[in-house]
Design a protein around this motif. Structure first.
Motif, PDB file in Angstrom:
ATOM      1  N   PRO A 262      27.626  20.606  88.942  1.00 41.09           N
ATOM      2  CA  PRO A 262      27.114  21.976  88.906  1.00 41.09           C
ATOM      3  C   PRO A 262      27.940  22.928  88.053  1.00 41.09           C
ATOM      4  N   ALA A 263      29.168  22.540  87.730  1.00 43.81           N
ATOM      5  CA  ALA A 263      30.017  23.389  86.891  1.00 43.81           C
ATOM      6  C   ALA A 263      29.832  23.115  85.412  1.00 43.81           C
ATOM      7  N   GLY A 264      29.197  21.958  85.046  1.00 45.61           N
ATOM      8  CA  GLY A 264      29.120  21.737  83.606  1.00 45.61           C
ATOM      9  C   GLY A 264      28.605  20.412  83.112  1.00 45.61           C
ATOM     10  N   SER A 265      27.689  19.722  83.807  1.00 44.81           N
ATOM     11  CA  SER A 265      27.322  18.369  83.382  1.00 44.81           C
ATOM     12  C   SER A 265      25.971  18.263  82.681  1.00 44.81           C
ATOM     13  N   ILE A 266      25.319  19.381  82.368  1.00 48.38           N
ATOM     14  CA  ILE A 266      23.983  19.309  81.765  1.00 48.38           C
ATOM     15  C   ILE A 266      24.071  18.893  80.295  1.00 48.38           C
ATOM     16  N   ASN A 267      23.125  18.041  79.893  1.00 45.98           N
ATOM     17  CA  ASN A 267      22.943  17.658  78.492  1.00 45.98           C
ATOM     18  C   ASN A 267      21.563  18.139  78.065  1.00 45.98           C
ATOM     19  N   SER A 268      21.485  18.730  76.874  1.00 51.97           N
ATOM     20  CA  SER A 268      20.213  19.280  76.427  1.00 51.97           C
ATOM     21  C   SER A 268      20.162  19.299  74.908  1.00 51.97           C
ATOM     22  N   ASN A 269      19.045  19.787  74.372  1.00 49.24           N
ATOM     23  CA  ASN A 269      18.910  19.897  72.917  1.00 49.24           C
ATOM     24  C   ASN A 269      18.451  21.303  72.542  1.00 49.24           C
ATOM     25  N   ALA A 270      18.367  21.555  71.242  1.00 48.12           N
ATOM     26  CA  ALA A 270      18.061  22.899  70.767  1.00 48.12           C
ATOM     27  C   ALA A 270      16.694  23.376  71.237  1.00 48.12           C
ATOM     28  N   LEU A 271      15.689  22.497  71.213  1.00 47.51           N
ATOM     29  CA  LEU A 271      14.340  22.889  71.605  1.00 47.51           C
ATOM     30  C   LEU A 271      14.273  23.249  73.087  1.00 47.51           C
ATOM     31  N   ASP A 272      14.874  22.409  73.932  1.00 47.38           N
ATOM     32  CA  ASP A 272      14.863  22.694  75.367  1.00 47.38           C
ATOM     33  C   ASP A 272      15.623  23.977  75.681  1.00 47.38           C
ATOM     34  N   MET A 273      16.787  24.134  75.067  1.00 49.61           N
ATOM     35  CA  MET A 273      17.599  25.312  75.351  1.00 49.61           C
ATOM     36  C   MET A 273      16.928  26.589  74.848  1.00 49.61           C
ATOM     37  N   ALA A 274      16.081  26.476  73.828  1.00 51.02           N
ATOM     38  CA  ALA A 274      15.317  27.639  73.371  1.00 51.02           C
ATOM     39  C   ALA A 274      14.378  28.120  74.483  1.00 51.02           C
ATOM     40  N   GLN A 275      13.834  27.191  75.262  1.00 54.68           N
ATOM     41  CA  GLN A 275      12.957  27.577  76.363  1.00 54.68           C
ATOM     42  C   GLN A 275      13.742  28.284  77.467  1.00 54.68           C
ATOM     43  N   TRP A 276      14.963  27.850  77.681  1.00 50.18           N
ATOM     44  CA  TRP A 276      15.860  28.519  78.627  1.00 50.18           C
ATOM     45  C   TRP A 276      16.138  29.949  78.177  1.00 50.18           C
TER      46      TRP A 276
END
Length: 619
Positions: A262-276
């Motif tokens: 919960p402190a920092g294990s997420i993996n993502s990409n530019a497209l997904d993070m744009a939705q965030w």
């Protein structure tokens, strides 16, 4: 190739009908990414490429959101240094502590549902949670978990103890001594975010990973994102972590921090993070519909803890009058606009999510080089572009600061080396330093003898120890990105190793050797009864009893655990049991087949203790 954001006053070459058609399509597919560069981003590609070369960053991905449109989603460079596979908008990176905002949002959603209250005591949901200070334990609230004001700081050596579960890591919080008084000071704590994640798990009866996936990833359409490095080796488009070691950028293994996910294990990409980012800029809405109430959402963007504007933050919060922490976000001002941002740094990866909510503008930068601040430089480059500020070479500014910090660190190392006292020798032979060491917070470490010297291991960390001076050794980490540090051993009054201080990391106490349970001889079952009986000291109020239990001799001393007697000779038995220290024996004196006395032999400097059968003691 470009859509410039319909609804702005300047359409330039775009026909009105094309703009209307594009708007219609975006409404039909509100999360469809658009990769294009308008006038504010003119020259941005060249700037990114040039800056990456200066920072030695192998690969990088950027997504930019403006007025609810993804105006740029693009990769630069390569996934792995020396290999041709390019980074694109789909390439997965570790986002590190940018994950904290997801954990905060998960808690906010529970608050919105009435299942949690911000100012409830955290122990209402995690009754086993304890801090070092009982007062802080009692008063710690859900809000405190997310705002870095518990009094704790990093305590991050535990990150490398991959064998720990989240519950066991959370248990260790009670051993972290506070750096500040409760709620008196900003103190960045990964362990408190672990607690927040475990709170969501406890309330929902699902794992934190499932909570984030079901309540955030799926509704936002973040289909490629995950919460662990475990599946990455099976996925086709993943960036490799890199670190600069001895002035050379090298690929390193992915770092598993599932224990404090919960402190920092997420993996993502530019497209997904744009939705965030779109979700954040929309105030918690997806496709115009709220996923969370405005009040609960806004609490995460509300200042909670004052952060001193000093050190790195003088540059990273450029132009700021105030710097605060919300819930998973740093909050400050820039050129008269509010900034909501959070970086993420984990071994071999650096990331940043930054937003100007009033301008409906946000940026995500993902990179596969650890500890680089090009992420912040690109954020400010984009902010300046949309705020119509004069172009500034932020990359050069941050790179200069980074190199100055590196120069200062090298100077400190040289100063330490110059203070070395030559010609000294260790107090003991190398094998005397070998053994198990333990710390209440961090668990066990081992020092073992390996030619030509000693090796220290803690979890996944391994270092070769070479004598430096007196009883201090220089540790050269085999994870070369960690460089070198120092390990100092302390001797007790008997001249044996008592403590091991891994400088700037942790102090471990020598763990007593556990008694060997291998018998020296085999005794027939028929012989064992003669060793049994009750024994007492003729002069002290001490008694002991030896019994035959399930075919084994057991020694019982009031107030102590039961010991098993393992025969070494026909008259000498080794005491064994749960973590019984080596060096304890029970020696029998037998005459004519009758036990005359027993002697409890203890490790130096403890004295031997003689006991006689109670019938003799009573005469």
């Amino acid at each position: 190739m470009g859509a410039r954001g319909c609804g702005r006053k300047s359409f330039e070459w775009e026909p009105v009908m094309r703009c209307a058609l594009l708007l219609f399509l975006v409404l039909l597919r509100p999360w469809a990414p658009v990769s294009a560069q308008g006038k504010p981003l003119e020259g941005f590609d060249a700037y990114v490429t040039r800056s990456m070369a200066a920072w030695k960053v192998p690969g990088l991905a950027v997504a930019i959101v403006r007025n609810d449109s993804v105006v740029l989603a693009k990769g630069y460079g390569v996934r792995t240094l020396g290999k041709p596979d390019p980074v694109d908008a789909h390439t997965l990176f570790a986002i590190g502590s940018s994950s904290k905002a997801f954990t905060a949002m998960a808690v906010a959603m529970l608050v919105d549902q009435g299942k949690v209250k911000w100012d409830d005591r955290a122990t209402n949901y995690l009754p086993e949670l304890q801090l070092y200070d009982p007062y802080a334990t009692r008063e710690l609230t859900v809000r405190d978990l997310l705002t870095h004001r518990s009094g704790l700081t990093a305590a991050d050596l535990i990150l490398y103890a991959e064998h720990m579960t989240r519950d066991s890591a959370l248990h260790q919080v009670r051993y972290v001594k506070p750096a500040y008084s409760f709620r008196s000071h900003f103190g960045y704590s990964n362990l408190m975010y672990l607690a927040a994640g475990q709170l969501t798990a406890r309330v929902t009866r699902a794992s934190w990973d499932d909570v984030v996936r079901q309540r955030i990833f799926i509704p936002l359409g973040m289909t490629a994102s995950n919460t662990s490095v475990t599946p990455l080796n099976r996925l086709p488009d993943v960036a490799t972590p890199h670190e600069e070691v001895d002035d050379t950028v090298r690929a390193i293994p992915y770092f598993n921090i599932d224990a404090i996910g919960p402190a920092g294990s997420i993996n993502s990409n530019a497209l997904d993070m744009a939705q965030w980012v779109r979700f954040q800029l929309a105030g918690g809405k997806v496709g115009g519909k709220p996923l969370i109430s405005a009040a609960a959402f806004q609490e995460t963007h509300t200042p909670q803890t004052v952060v001193p504007l000093e050190g790195f933050w003088k540059l990273a919060a450029e132009d700021a009058h105030l710097l605060n922490y919300g819930m998973g976000w740093f909050l400050h001002d820039y050129k008269g606009r509010g900034v909501v941002q959070h970086g993420g740094n984990i071994d071999g990866m650096s990331a940043l999510v930054g937003m100007l909510p009033e301008e409906k503008t946000g940026i995500v930068v993902l990179s596969n080089l650890g500890g680089n601040d090009l992420t912040y430089a690109l954020m400010y480059r984009v902010f300046d572009a949309y705020l119509k500020q004069p172009a500034k070479d932020w990359s050069a500014v941050f790179l200069k600061a980074s190199r100055e910090a590196q120069t200062q660190a090298k100077a400190e190392r040289k100063k330490t080396e110059a203070q070395r006292v030559p010609g000294t020798s260790p107090s003991l032979s190398p094998e005397k330093y070998a053994g198990m060491y333990t710390d209440t917070l961090n668990g066990d470490a081992v020092v073992r003898r390996e030619k030509p010297g000693l090796v220290l291991q803690y979890g996944t960390l391994v270092a070769d120890l070479a004598h430096w001076q007196y009883d201090t050794f220089q540790a050269t980490w085999r994870q070369r990105r960690l460089g070198k540090s120092y390990v100092t051993f302390t001797l007790d009054a008997t001249g044996k190793v008592d403590k091991m201080n891994v400088v700037d990391l942790a102090e471990f106490r020598r763990k007593p050797e556990v008694a060997d349970t291998t018998p020296g001889i085999r005794l027939a079952q028929a012989e064992l009864p003669r060793y049994t009986g009750s024994f007492a000291s003729p002069s002290l109020p001490i008694t002991a009893e030896v019994q035959l239990v399930d075919g084994q001799l057991k020694l019982t001393v009031p107030g102590q655990p039961v010991y098993t007697l393992v025969p070494v000779t026909a008259t000498r038995f080794r005491l064994t049991g749960d973590e019984v220290q080596a060096g304890f024996f029970l020696e029998y004196t037998i005459d004519g087949g009758t036990v005359q006395r027993v002697t409890l032999v203890q490790p130096d400097p403890q004295p031997a203790l003689t006991l006689v059968p109670k019938r003799a003691a009573g005469r």
